[in-house]
Write an enzyme that holds these catalytic residues in place. Structure first.
Site, short mmCIF file in Angstrom:
data_model
loop_
_atom_site.label_atom_id
_atom_site.label_comp_id
_atom_site.label_asym_id
_atom_site.label_seq_id
_atom_site.Cartn_x
_atom_site.Cartn_y
_atom_site.Cartn_z
N ASN A 61 -5.39 -5.11 -0.06
CA ASN A 61 -5.08 -4.23 -0.91
C ASN A 61 -5.72 -4.56 -2.05
OD1 ASN A 61 -3.14 -6.39 -1.33
ND2 ASN A 61 -2.13 -5.24 -3.57
N GLU A 63 -7.37 -4.32 -6.11
CA GLU A 63 -6.78 -3.51 -7.22
C GLU A 63 -8.48 -3.05 -8.12
OE1 GLU A 63 -3.23 -5.82 -8.38
OE2 GLU A 63 -2.63 -4.70 -6.63
N CYS A 72 -4.90 0.64 -1.55
CA CYS A 72 -3.60 -0.09 -0.25
C CYS A 72 -4.31 -0.74 0.70
CB CYS A 72 -2.54 1.06 -0.14
SG CYS A 72 -1.23 1.32 -1.79
N GLU A 74 -3.43 -0.47 3.99
CA GLU A 74 -3.17 0.29 5.32
C GLU A 74 -4.63 1.07 5.14
OE1 GLU A 74 -0.81 -0.41 2.78
OE2 GLU A 74 1.38 -0.38 3.42
N CYS A 111 3.36 2.45 1.43
CA CYS A 111 3.40 4.07 0.58
C CYS A 111 3.77 5.37 1.33
CB CYS A 111 3.26 3.69 -1.28
SG CYS A 111 0.97 4.34 -0.58
N CYS A 114 -0.17 5.71 1.83
CA CYS A 114 -0.60 5.59 3.04
C CYS A 114 -0.14 5.72 4.63
CB CYS A 114 -0.38 4.17 2.77
SG CYS A 114 -1.52 2.92 1.82
N1 THU Z 1 0.12 -2.25 -2.07
C1 THU Z 1 -0.36 -1.56 -1.09
O1 THU Z 1 -1.65 -2.31 -0.70
N2 THU Z 1 0.28 -0.89 0.67
C2 THU Z 1 1.66 -0.20 0.40
O2 THU Z 1 2.09 0.35 1.24
C3 THU Z 1 2.14 -1.17 -0.66
C4 THU Z 1 1.87 -1.28 -1.92
C5 THU Z 1 -0.54 -2.84 -3.20
C6 THU Z 1 -0.87 -1.77 -3.96
C7 THU Z 1 -0.93 -2.65 -4.89
O3 THU Z 1 -2.33 -2.59 -4.98
C8 THU Z 1 -0.02 -3.28 -4.93
O4 THU Z 1 0.46 -3.66 -3.35
C9 THU Z 1 1.20 -3.02 -5.69
O5 THU Z 1 2.09 -1.36 -6.02
#
Ligand code: THU
Length: 161
Positions: A61, A63, A72, A74, A111, A114
């Site tokens: 991920n 940000e 994310c 995935e 999520c 994804c």
């Molecule tokens: N996140 C992912 O990388 N994958 C997911 O399926 C759920 C959330 C990340 C996004 C963000 O950077 C952090 O987790 C918190 O939501």
């Protein structure tokens, strides 16, 4: 009124029960958490894909101060794989996540956005993608992306007559 029941099967296991390829992919996903840029959530997610051409592609991920601009693990992995190897279906995706206490005991679950993207790739190639969700207590094995997103919107949803 009629009822429609939707049944999915999620297998729960210890990593040692998985194939060598699957165990290696989980290790790659765990390692990929170190590539996360997550100064806002402090939640580091790693994803590792095994493609049909034998290549492994990882993602983490990423940000951004402008929150919606991040993405994310995935989707990072899937879009990287599609950009590098557009002709290769994805066979397996492994996902792992850490918070400030280390790797999550319960399997991390992707999520909604994804799930939609993983399903889109399954739909694009017509090949099921096995999903491995790692947790230190147990790992979940889901046989296909469509199991994670029932009543989904895919290509064929637009061409009904
Ligand atoms: N996140 C992912 O990388 N994958 C997911 O399926 C759920 C959330 C990340 C996004 C963000 O950077 C952090 O987790 C918190 O939501």
């Amino acid at each position: 009124m009629k009822e429609k029941e939707i049944k999915i099967t999620i297998r729960s296991c210890d990593v040692s029960e998985l194939t060598e390829d699957e165990q290696r992919l989980i290790e790659e996903a765990k390692k990929a958490t170190a590539h996360a840029f997550s100064p806002y959530s402090h939640f580091s997610v790693g994803a590792a894909l095994l493609l049909e051409n034998g290549k492994t592609v990882i993602g983490a991920n990423q940000e951004n101060a402008a929150f919606p601009s991040g993405t994310c693990a995935e989707r990072s992995a899937i879009f990287a794989a599609q950009s590098q190897f557009p002709d290769s279906p994805v066979r397996i995706i492994a996902i792992a996540a850490q918070n400030s206490n280390g790797f999550l005991p319960e399997p991390v679950t992707p999520c909604g956005a994804c799930r939609q993207v993983i399903l889109g790739i399954e739909d694009r190639y017509g090949k099921e993608i096995r999903i491995l969700l790692y947790g230190t207590k147990m790992t979940y094995v889901i046989e296909r992306a469509s199991d994670l997103l029932p009543l989904s919107f895919v290509d064929s949803s637009m061409s009904q007559s």
